[in-house]
Design an enzyme around this catalytic site. Structure first.
Site, PDB file in Angstrom:
ATOM      1  N   HIS A   1      26.464  55.824  49.843  1.00  0.00           N
ATOM      2  CA  HIS A   1      25.127  56.355  49.548  1.00  0.00           C
ATOM      3  C   HIS A   1      24.464  56.996  50.776  1.00  0.00           C
ATOM      4  O   HIS A   1      23.787  58.008  50.651  1.00  0.00           O
ATOM      5  CB  HIS A   1      24.231  55.234  48.976  1.00  0.00           C
ATOM      6  CG  HIS A   1      24.603  54.861  47.581  1.00  0.00           C
ATOM      7  ND1 HIS A   1      25.009  53.601  47.213  1.00  0.00           N
ATOM      8  CD2 HIS A   1      24.671  55.615  46.447  1.00  0.00           C
ATOM      9  CE1 HIS A   1      25.283  53.589  45.915  1.00  0.00           C
ATOM     10  NE2 HIS A   1      25.090  54.784  45.434  1.00  0.00           N
TER      11      HIS A   1
ATOM     12  N   ASP B   1      25.409  62.479  41.993  1.00  0.00           N
ATOM     13  CA  ASP B   1      26.057  61.175  42.215  1.00  0.00           C
ATOM     14  C   ASP B   1      26.694  60.740  40.901  1.00  0.00           C
ATOM     15  O   ASP B   1      26.238  59.811  40.243  1.00  0.00           O
ATOM     16  CB  ASP B   1      24.973  60.175  42.667  1.00  0.00           C
ATOM     17  CG  ASP B   1      25.552  58.801  42.981  1.00  0.00           C
ATOM     18  OD1 ASP B   1      26.766  58.681  43.142  1.00  0.00           O
ATOM     19  OD2 ASP B   1      24.745  57.851  43.065  1.00  0.00           O
TER      20      ASP B   1
ATOM     21  N   THR C   1      30.115  60.017  38.120  1.00  0.00           N
ATOM     22  CA  THR C   1      31.245  59.088  38.021  1.00  0.00           C
ATOM     23  C   THR C   1      32.576  59.791  38.235  1.00  0.00           C
ATOM     24  O   THR C   1      32.650  61.000  38.320  1.00  0.00           O
ATOM     25  CB  THR C   1      31.278  58.467  36.615  1.00  0.00           C
ATOM     26  OG1 THR C   1      30.553  59.294  35.730  1.00  0.00           O
ATOM     27  CG2 THR C   1      30.665  57.109  36.580  1.00  0.00           C
TER      28      THR C   1
ATOM     29  N   ASP D   1      21.809  64.307  29.851  1.00  0.00           N
ATOM     30  CA  ASP D   1      22.990  64.862  30.517  1.00  0.00           C
ATOM     31  C   ASP D   1      22.505  65.806  31.625  1.00  0.00           C
ATOM     32  O   ASP D   1      21.662  66.681  31.377  1.00  0.00           O
ATOM     33  CB  ASP D   1      23.843  65.626  29.487  1.00  0.00           C
ATOM     34  CG  ASP D   1      25.210  66.015  30.056  1.00  0.00           C
ATOM     35  OD1 ASP D   1      25.331  66.178  31.294  1.00  0.00           O
ATOM     36  OD2 ASP D   1      26.156  66.154  29.265  1.00  0.00           O
TER      37      ASP D   1
ATOM     38  N   ASP E   1      22.471  53.497  39.445  1.00  0.00           N
ATOM     39  CA  ASP E   1      22.388  52.215  40.165  1.00  0.00           C
ATOM     40  C   ASP E   1      21.225  52.203  41.154  1.00  0.00           C
ATOM     41  O   ASP E   1      20.838  51.146  41.641  1.00  0.00           O
ATOM     42  CB  ASP E   1      23.715  51.942  40.897  1.00  0.00           C
ATOM     43  CG  ASP E   1      24.153  53.125  41.743  1.00  0.00           C
ATOM     44  OD1 ASP E   1      23.472  53.424  42.739  1.00  0.00           O
ATOM     45  OD2 ASP E   1      25.167  53.767  41.415  1.00  0.00           O
TER      46      ASP E   1
ATOM     47  N   GLN F   1      29.564  53.929  27.837  1.00  0.00           N
ATOM     48  CA  GLN F   1      30.757  53.696  28.653  1.00  0.00           C
ATOM     49  C   GLN F   1      30.831  52.191  28.881  1.00  0.00           C
ATOM     50  O   GLN F   1      29.826  51.491  28.743  1.00  0.00           O
ATOM     51  CB  GLN F   1      30.675  54.446  29.986  1.00  0.00           C
ATOM     52  CG  GLN F   1      29.426  54.120  30.814  1.00  0.00           C
ATOM     53  CD  GLN F   1      29.148  55.137  31.916  1.00  0.00           C
ATOM     54  OE1 GLN F   1      30.039  55.791  32.425  1.00  0.00           O
ATOM     55  NE2 GLN F   1      27.873  55.264  32.286  1.00  0.00           N
TER      56      GLN F   1
HETATM   57  N1  SAM Z   1      28.897  56.157  43.469  1.00  0.00           N
HETATM   58  C1  SAM Z   1      29.624  56.253  42.314  1.00  0.00           C
HETATM   59  C2  SAM Z   1      31.035  56.760  42.416  1.00  0.00           C
HETATM   60  O1  SAM Z   1      31.291  57.840  42.964  1.00  0.00           O
HETATM   61  O2  SAM Z   1      31.934  56.044  41.985  1.00  0.00           O
HETATM   62  C3  SAM Z   1      28.820  56.824  41.240  1.00  0.00           C
HETATM   63  C4  SAM Z   1      27.862  55.793  40.768  1.00  0.00           C
HETATM   64  S1  SAM Z   1      26.674  56.205  39.618  1.00  0.00           S
HETATM   65  C5  SAM Z   1      26.556  54.672  38.806  1.00  0.00           C
HETATM   66  C6  SAM Z   1      27.335  57.392  38.556  1.00  0.00           C
HETATM   67  C7  SAM Z   1      26.453  57.625  37.354  1.00  0.00           C
HETATM   68  O3  SAM Z   1      26.573  58.966  36.914  1.00  0.00           O
HETATM   69  C8  SAM Z   1      26.796  56.738  36.162  1.00  0.00           C
HETATM   70  O4  SAM Z   1      25.773  55.821  35.937  1.00  0.00           O
HETATM   71  C9  SAM Z   1      26.966  57.720  34.996  1.00  0.00           C
HETATM   72  O5  SAM Z   1      26.417  57.244  33.792  1.00  0.00           O
HETATM   73  C10 SAM Z   1      26.251  58.959  35.520  1.00  0.00           C
HETATM   74  N2  SAM Z   1      26.707  60.219  34.948  1.00  0.00           N
HETATM   75  C11 SAM Z   1      27.975  60.629  34.713  1.00  0.00           C
HETATM   76  N3  SAM Z   1      27.997  61.850  34.131  1.00  0.00           N
HETATM   77  C12 SAM Z   1      26.692  62.237  34.018  1.00  0.00           C
HETATM   78  C13 SAM Z   1      26.063  63.411  33.497  1.00  0.00           C
HETATM   79  N4  SAM Z   1      26.763  64.403  32.959  1.00  0.00           N
HETATM   80  N5  SAM Z   1      24.704  63.470  33.559  1.00  0.00           N
HETATM   81  C14 SAM Z   1      23.971  62.447  34.104  1.00  0.00           C
HETATM   82  N6  SAM Z   1      24.529  61.325  34.576  1.00  0.00           N
HETATM   83  C15 SAM Z   1      25.865  61.211  34.545  1.00  0.00           C
END
Ligand code: SAM
Length: 269
Positions: A58, A150, A152, A132, A82, A28
């Protein structure tokens, strides 16, 4: 002067991007900026946090479920590369925190350029798995006291961890599960999909908080599990666990479950 704008339904959140510290990523698009609200992480054009407001998100994501559990020893975080959620979870003194992040670059670049994890991602109790989240929970044979999702904004892989299949598997390995559930104001389709996909969960509730750099500033969370607490009990646990927070407290915890009528209508539809 450069401005970063995140657009939603003909509106936008605009912030001065003083310096681009990083741009890259294969999985991404990852951007990290220096802004008037501190460093800011952006994934695929969507703001994930700024240093100034990330604690609002958080702390509410993590302490509400962690406080409700009498003894949160084993914690699973899905997403959260993060490290902000891991940092908050460690405040409860768990024996282990497993972080399952799909994109290793988010972890690497957040450590290198931001550091909101305060060292949590290098803590010996924290184990990072690059996978995943849906595959992890489907194949998992361990039990966790608390599962924290948490993820995206809606996209092809984050929708995996908002599916009924995911909630079934996650609740099968957890006492309490919480997930962020986006803006109930600007992202109603996604919010309603979470409401529908999680409808089968026992004792499911939604709560809200504010997060200035997210669309509309109003954010929602879904929690499921069999624990209830009153304000005095939360205060007691907060003292006993010697937790320090900048945003979360027992009053915020209780108030977060008060929902406006228009949200209640969406939940009953
Ligand atoms: N606090 C944030 C928000 O709500 O905007 C989320 C931040 S955090 C960086 C979200 C993380 O979830 C990302 O680094 C992303 O790569 C990860 N992510 C998304 N889909 C995922 C999945 N299916 N399995 C594991 N991680 C995932």
């Amino acid at each position: 002067m450069e401005w970063f704008i995140e657009r939603h339904d003909g509106t936008g959140f605009m912030i001065r991007a003083d310096k681009k510290l990083y741009e890259g990523g294969t999985f991404q698009k990852i951007e990290i900026y220096s802004t008037p609200l501190g460093k800011m992480l952006v994934l695929d054009g969507k703001i994930q946090f700024t240093e100034r407001d990330e604690m609002m998100y958080h702390e509410m994501l993590v302490h509400v479920p962690m406080m409700m559990h009498p003894s949160p020893e084993k914690v699973l975080i899905i997403g959260g590369g993060d490290g902000g959620a891991a940092r908050e979870a460690l405040k409860h003194g768990p024996s282990s925190v497993t972080v399952v992040e799909i994109d290793a670059k988010v972890v690497e670049k957040c450590k290198e350029y931001v550091g909101i994890d305060n060292g949590a991602l290098n803590d010996e109790r924290v184990n990072i798995v690059y996978e995943d989240g849906i595959e992890f929970v489907k194949n998992c044979r361990e039990h966790f006291d608390v599962v924290i999702v948490d993820g995206t904004d809606p996209n092809i892989f984050s929708s995996h961890i908002a599916s009924k299949q995911f909630y079934e598997a996650a609740m099968g390995i957890a006492d309490i599960m919480v997930t962020q559930s986006q803006s109930p104001f600007f992202q109603q389709d996604y919010f309603k999909a979470i409401v529908k996909n999680s409808a089968f969960l026992k004792n499911r509730r939604f709560y809200i908080s504010y997060m200035p750099s997210y669309p509309s500033g109003l954010w929602s969370f879904m929690i499921a599990g069999d624990y209830e607490l009153n304000e005095d009990e939360i205060k007691k646990r907060y003292e006993e666990r010697k937790i320090k927070t900048r945003h979360y407290n027992a009053e915020m915890h209780m108030a977060a479950f008060a929902l406006p009528n228009w949200m209640k209508e969406m939940l009953h539809d």
